[in-house]
Design a protein around this motif. Structure first.
Motif, PDB file in Angstrom:
ATOM      1  N   LEU A 299      -1.434  -1.427  14.265  1.00 53.56           N
ATOM      2  CA  LEU A 299      -0.163  -0.729  14.463  1.00 53.56           C
ATOM      3  C   LEU A 299       0.927  -1.211  13.509  1.00 53.56           C
ATOM      4  N   ALA A 300       0.673  -2.319  12.797  1.00 52.35           N
ATOM      5  CA  ALA A 300       1.661  -2.817  11.841  1.00 52.35           C
ATOM      6  C   ALA A 300       1.856  -1.861  10.671  1.00 52.35           C
ATOM      7  N   PHE A 301       0.901  -0.971  10.435  1.00 54.24           N
ATOM      8  CA  PHE A 301       1.006  -0.037   9.316  1.00 54.24           C
ATOM      9  C   PHE A 301       1.918   1.143   9.627  1.00 54.24           C
ATOM     10  N   LEU A 302       2.092   1.458  10.904  1.00 55.66           N
ATOM     11  CA  LEU A 302       2.738   2.716  11.272  1.00 55.66           C
ATOM     12  C   LEU A 302       4.223   2.745  10.929  1.00 55.66           C
ATOM     13  N   SER A 303       4.969   1.733  11.369  1.00 57.40           N
ATOM     14  CA  SER A 303       6.417   1.769  11.190  1.00 57.40           C
ATOM     15  C   SER A 303       6.850   1.736   9.720  1.00 57.40           C
ATOM     16  N   PRO A 304       6.333   0.813   8.872  1.00 56.81           N
ATOM     17  CA  PRO A 304       6.744   0.847   7.459  1.00 56.81           C
ATOM     18  C   PRO A 304       6.398   2.162   6.775  1.00 56.81           C
ATOM     19  N   ALA A 305       5.232   2.738   7.115  1.00 58.17           N
ATOM     20  CA  ALA A 305       4.825   3.992   6.480  1.00 58.17           C
ATOM     21  C   ALA A 305       5.753   5.134   6.866  1.00 58.17           C
ATOM     22  N   CYS A 306       6.076   5.246   8.155  1.00 61.30           N
ATOM     23  CA  CYS A 306       6.950   6.332   8.604  1.00 61.30           C
ATOM     24  C   CYS A 306       8.375   6.161   8.088  1.00 61.30           C
ATOM     25  N   LEU A 307       8.913   4.946   8.138  1.00 60.50           N
ATOM     26  CA  LEU A 307      10.279   4.715   7.679  1.00 60.50           C
ATOM     27  C   LEU A 307      10.408   4.945   6.175  1.00 60.50           C
ATOM     28  N   ALA A 308       9.399   4.536   5.410  1.00 57.49           N
ATOM     29  CA  ALA A 308       9.455   4.742   3.959  1.00 57.49           C
ATOM     30  C   ALA A 308       9.444   6.224   3.612  1.00 57.49           C
ATOM     31  N   LEU A 309       8.617   7.002   4.305  1.00 54.37           N
ATOM     32  CA  LEU A 309       8.573   8.438   4.044  1.00 54.37           C
ATOM     33  C   LEU A 309       9.870   9.113   4.479  1.00 54.37           C
TER      34      LEU A 309
ATOM     35  N   ARG B 258      11.660   0.741  -3.698  1.00 51.88           N
ATOM     36  CA  ARG B 258      10.524   0.055  -3.076  1.00 51.88           C
ATOM     37  C   ARG B 258      10.704  -0.043  -1.562  1.00 51.88           C
ATOM     38  N   MET B 259      10.922   1.126  -0.957  1.00 53.59           N
ATOM     39  CA  MET B 259      11.224   1.136   0.463  1.00 53.59           C
ATOM     40  C   MET B 259      10.042   0.682   1.309  1.00 53.59           C
ATOM     41  N   GLY B 260       8.811   0.907   0.814  1.00 49.79           N
ATOM     42  CA  GLY B 260       7.657   0.422   1.556  1.00 49.79           C
ATOM     43  C   GLY B 260       7.704  -1.079   1.747  1.00 49.79           C
ATOM     44  N   SER B 261       8.016  -1.810   0.675  1.00 58.63           N
ATOM     45  CA  SER B 261       8.103  -3.268   0.770  1.00 58.63           C
ATOM     46  C   SER B 261       9.307  -3.712   1.591  1.00 58.63           C
ATOM     47  N   VAL B 262      10.427  -3.007   1.437  1.00 58.81           N
ATOM     48  CA  VAL B 262      11.630  -3.375   2.185  1.00 58.81           C
ATOM     49  C   VAL B 262      11.379  -3.274   3.685  1.00 58.81           C
ATOM     50  N   PHE B 263      10.846  -2.138   4.124  1.00 57.04           N
ATOM     51  CA  PHE B 263      10.600  -1.964   5.547  1.00 57.04           C
ATOM     52  C   PHE B 263       9.416  -2.797   6.024  1.00 57.04           C
ATOM     53  N   SER B 264       8.518  -3.119   5.104  1.00 59.13           N
ATOM     54  CA  SER B 264       7.427  -4.026   5.465  1.00 59.13           C
ATOM     55  C   SER B 264       7.965  -5.404   5.818  1.00 59.13           C
TER      56      SER B 264
ATOM     57  N   GLY C   4       0.812  -1.219   0.000  1.00 62.21           N
ATOM     58  CA  GLY C   4       0.000   0.000   0.000  1.00 62.21           C
ATOM     59  C   GLY C   4       0.839   1.259   0.000  1.00 62.21           C
ATOM     60  N   VAL C   5       1.908   1.281   0.801  1.00 61.88           N
ATOM     61  CA  VAL C   5       2.767   2.465   0.850  1.00 61.88           C
ATOM     62  C   VAL C   5       3.453   2.683  -0.491  1.00 61.88           C
ATOM     63  N   ASP C   6       3.889   1.600  -1.139  1.00 62.91           N
ATOM     64  CA  ASP C   6       4.527   1.737  -2.451  1.00 62.91           C
ATOM     65  C   ASP C   6       3.571   2.321  -3.485  1.00 62.91           C
ATOM     66  N   LYS C   7       2.277   2.071  -3.336  1.00 67.74           N
ATOM     67  CA  LYS C   7       1.300   2.532  -4.333  1.00 67.74           C
ATOM     68  C   LYS C   7       0.646   3.854  -3.951  1.00 67.74           C
ATOM     69  N   HIS C   8       0.374   4.064  -2.669  1.00 70.96           N
ATOM     70  CA  HIS C   8      -0.447   5.199  -2.253  1.00 70.96           C
ATOM     71  C   HIS C   8       0.260   6.183  -1.343  1.00 70.96           C
ATOM     72  N   GLY C   9       1.509   5.938  -0.975  1.00 76.30           N
ATOM     73  CA  GLY C   9       2.186   6.824  -0.045  1.00 76.30           C
ATOM     74  C   GLY C   9       1.874   6.462   1.397  1.00 76.30           C
ATOM     75  N   SER C  10       2.408   7.248   2.332  1.00 78.18           N
ATOM     76  CA  SER C  10       2.384   6.885   3.749  1.00 78.18           C
ATOM     77  C   SER C  10       1.264   7.514   4.562  1.00 78.18           C
ATOM     78  N   LYS C  11       0.754   8.659   4.143  1.00 74.73           N
ATOM     79  CA  LYS C  11      -0.109   9.461   5.011  1.00 74.73           C
ATOM     80  C   LYS C  11      -1.320   8.703   5.529  1.00 74.73           C
ATOM     81  N   ARG C  12      -2.078   8.073   4.634  1.00 76.43           N
ATOM     82  CA  ARG C  12      -3.322   7.431   5.052  1.00 76.43           C
ATOM     83  C   ARG C  12      -3.081   6.305   6.049  1.00 76.43           C
ATOM     84  N   TYR C  13      -1.937   5.633   5.924  1.00 73.50           N
ATOM     85  CA  TYR C  13      -1.642   4.520   6.816  1.00 73.50           C
ATOM     86  C   TYR C  13      -1.218   5.007   8.198  1.00 73.50           C
ATOM     87  N   VAL C  14      -0.513   6.137   8.255  1.00 72.83           N
ATOM     88  CA  VAL C  14      -0.143   6.723   9.540  1.00 72.83           C
ATOM     89  C   VAL C  14      -1.398   7.145  10.309  1.00 72.83           C
ATOM     90  N   VAL C  15      -2.319   7.833   9.612  1.00 72.46           N
ATOM     91  CA  VAL C  15      -3.547   8.311  10.248  1.00 72.46           C
ATOM     92  C   VAL C  15      -4.403   7.146  10.739  1.00 72.46           C
TER      93      VAL C  15
END
Length: 384
Positions: free
Chosen positions: A104-114, A323-329, A60-71
């Protein structure tokens, strides 16, 4: 820089709430009538339900960015804590902890990727990852003692409610403040990477064996987080004492995270050195009569301050920043697996074998199994 400061703030709130629960969850479960084996499963299920969340977050982060997942992660975790304040049976706590692990699994990959997308310079990226570690550590220095003090002052229910409303407020604030050119740039990069990615290679340039690093370290930490609250019997009288132990651990991390010159060294060598020091600390915990526990925990915190930024920098280096979203995921998945296995095994062996010695063995096997890596070429510093 504003984006980085904002992310650090939201991660600080999330980590503060998370670490504030460490010294009180075990006594809370004991007060509900839970046995040690059940407590191990309760802590492990939180990590297990991270897995589907990590998988969804990476793509999701790779396709849509991080914001929505952090919120989403902040608000949903806050709602769960509000419900946790009204738990009356161990199985209810188990269910809520499993749901909390997922959101809470969404928070760390989203923040680290951004954070990783804010710079292409390896040294700057290392400092950004260190900033993440400093934020994590600052939040965890006082939060265990604060959580323990709140329980002693107001009880479990009011403590969980307070932590829940803090998370919800942070999520609403993130909805209106995470914006700017950096966010748009991440979206463009993420979509380009997703469109050009080779489907036959899920993680290009990242050997799967490297994920033994976060797996083994998280397993040892899961053992520590299970065993340390039981040091004083897991009773409510020992909650404040346990909170101080966790704060000492975090103070040690803060010392090495503040040593910014370390980020000019090889992240691979930093990770191995930190793991070796961590293993020796677990060995020291097996003989508390010879080495004072506060001393061992402080040095253990120093090792954690070396390990976690080094692992993140290593993955950025090896992946080439793609593909940092997938890497940190996948990094989070490895940590979730380790955090799941650690407390469950510790709960089963608690009465017959030292879980601390098991953590020592796991970490030493990790050092033996991990192959040497060749030095990666430095990335060019972009000229604006």
């Amino acid at each position: 820089m504003k984006i980085a400061i904002g992310l650090y703030f939201f991660m600080f709130i999330a980590f503060f709430d998370l670490h504030a629960q460490y010294p009180i969850l075990t006594p809370f479960a004991v007060s509900l009538g839970a046995a040690p084996a059940f407590i191990g499963w309760m802590m492990g299920i939180y990590a297990l339900t991270h897995l589907p969340g990590n998988l969804i977050a990476g793509q999701g982060v790779d396709k849509h960015g991080s914001k929505r997942y952090v919120v989403f992660s902040l608000i949903a975790a806050g709602v769960i804590l509000l419900l946790q304040a009204h738990v009356t049976a161990p199985w209810q706590l188990l269910v809520l902890r499993s749901i909390s692990g997922f959101v809470l699994a969404f928070l760390s990959p989203a923040c680290l990727a951004l954070l990783a997308s804010l710079s292409k310079d390896a040294v700057t990226q290392g400092k950004l990852m260190a900033g993440h570690g400093v934020t994590h550590t600052l939040a965890s220095v006082l939060s265990p003692a604060v959580g323990a003090f709140l329980v002693k002052l107001a009880g479990f229910s009011l403590t969980f409610q307070s932590l829940g409303w803090i998370l919800i407020s942070a999520g609403l604030l993130a909805l209106f403040t995470i914006r700017g050119k950096a966010v748009e740039m991440q979206l463009e990069i993420s979509r380009a990477n997703a469109a050009s990615a080779d489907n036959s290679s899920l993680l290009p340039g990242v050997p799967l064996i490297y994920y033994l690093l976060p797996l083994g370290v998280a397993c040892s930490q899961g053992i520590l987080f299970f065993e340390l609250p039981l040091h004083d019997g897991g009773t409510s009288e020992g909650i404040l004492h346990t909170g101080i132990y966790f704060s000492i651990l975090s103070l040690g991390s803060l010392v090495t995270l503040s040593m910014l010159f370390l980020h000019r060294l090889s992240p691979y060598l930093r990770a191995l050195a930190g793991i070796l020091l961590l293993a020796l600390c677990f060995y020291g915990l097996t003989m508390p009569e010879k080495i004072p526990m506060p001393v061992v925990l402080f040095v253990m915190g120093m090792s954690k301050g070396i390990i976690f930024p080094a692992i993140s920098s290593l993955f950025i280096e090896v992946s080439g920043g793609e593909r940092m979203g997938s890497v940190f995921s996948f990094q989070s998945i490895a940590m979730s697996l380790g955090s799941f296995v650690g407390p469950i095994v510790a709960g089963q062996l608690h009465l017959s074998f030292s879980p601390y010695f098991l953590a020592f063995i796991v970490l030493m096997l990790l050092l033996i199994a991990l192959p040497p890596t060749r030095r990666m070429p430095k990335q060019p510093i972009p000229v604006d």
